[in-house]
Write a protein that holds these residues in place. Structure first.
Motif, PDB file in Angstrom:
ATOM      1  N   TYR A 155       0.831  -1.206   0.000  1.00 29.86           N
ATOM      2  CA  TYR A 155       0.000   0.000   0.000  1.00 29.86           C
ATOM      3  C   TYR A 155       0.865   1.254   0.000  1.00 29.86           C
ATOM      4  CZ  TYR A 155      -3.983  -2.975   1.027  1.00 29.86           C
ATOM      5  OH  TYR A 155      -4.954  -3.916   0.964  1.00 29.86           O
ATOM      6  N   THR A 199       0.700   4.004  -2.979  1.00 32.88           N
ATOM      7  CA  THR A 199       0.399   5.380  -2.614  1.00 32.88           C
ATOM      8  C   THR A 199       1.524   6.312  -3.047  1.00 32.88           C
ATOM      9  OG1 THR A 199      -0.861   4.596  -0.715  1.00 32.88           O
ATOM     10  CG2 THR A 199      -0.207   6.899  -0.702  1.00 32.88           C
ATOM     11  N   ILE A 218       1.377   6.807  -6.823  1.00 36.06           N
ATOM     12  CA  ILE A 218       0.257   7.670  -7.191  1.00 36.06           C
ATOM     13  C   ILE A 218       0.590   9.126  -6.890  1.00 36.06           C
ATOM     14  CG2 ILE A 218      -2.129   8.279  -6.597  1.00 36.06           C
ATOM     15  CD1 ILE A 218      -2.653   5.262  -6.287  1.00 36.06           C
ATOM     16  N   MET A 219       1.188   9.388  -5.747  1.00 37.52           N
ATOM     17  CA  MET A 219       1.556  10.762  -5.400  1.00 37.52           C
ATOM     18  C   MET A 219       2.597  11.315  -6.369  1.00 37.52           C
ATOM     19  SD  MET A 219      -0.374  11.747  -3.031  1.00 37.52           S
ATOM     20  CE  MET A 219       0.437  13.246  -2.550  1.00 37.52           C
TER      21      MET A 219
END
Length: 59
Positions: free
Chosen positions: A3, A7, A10-11
């Motif tokens: 995760y 994350t 994606i950031m």
């Protein structure tokens, strides 16, 4: 751990897209004339809102 990696990726993608938008957009940031400058307008050309506010304060 997976995760966190997803994350993080994606950031990075979001920040990259925003950076590309800034590089190709070249538009000035829009906001109120004067902004956080304690009422001192640093604009080259004053906006209508600022002109009206100064007219009220001078009257």
């Amino acid at each position: 751990m997976t995760y966190f990696f997803v994350t993080f990726v994606i950031m990075l993608v979001v920040v990259g897209i925003m950076a590309i938008g800034v590089m190709f957009g070249r538009r000035a940031i829009k906001g109120s004339c004067g902004g956080l400058n304690n009422g001192n307008c640093a604009c080259v050309k004053k906006c209508d809102k600022r002109k009206a506010m100064e007219a009220e304060s001078n009257a």
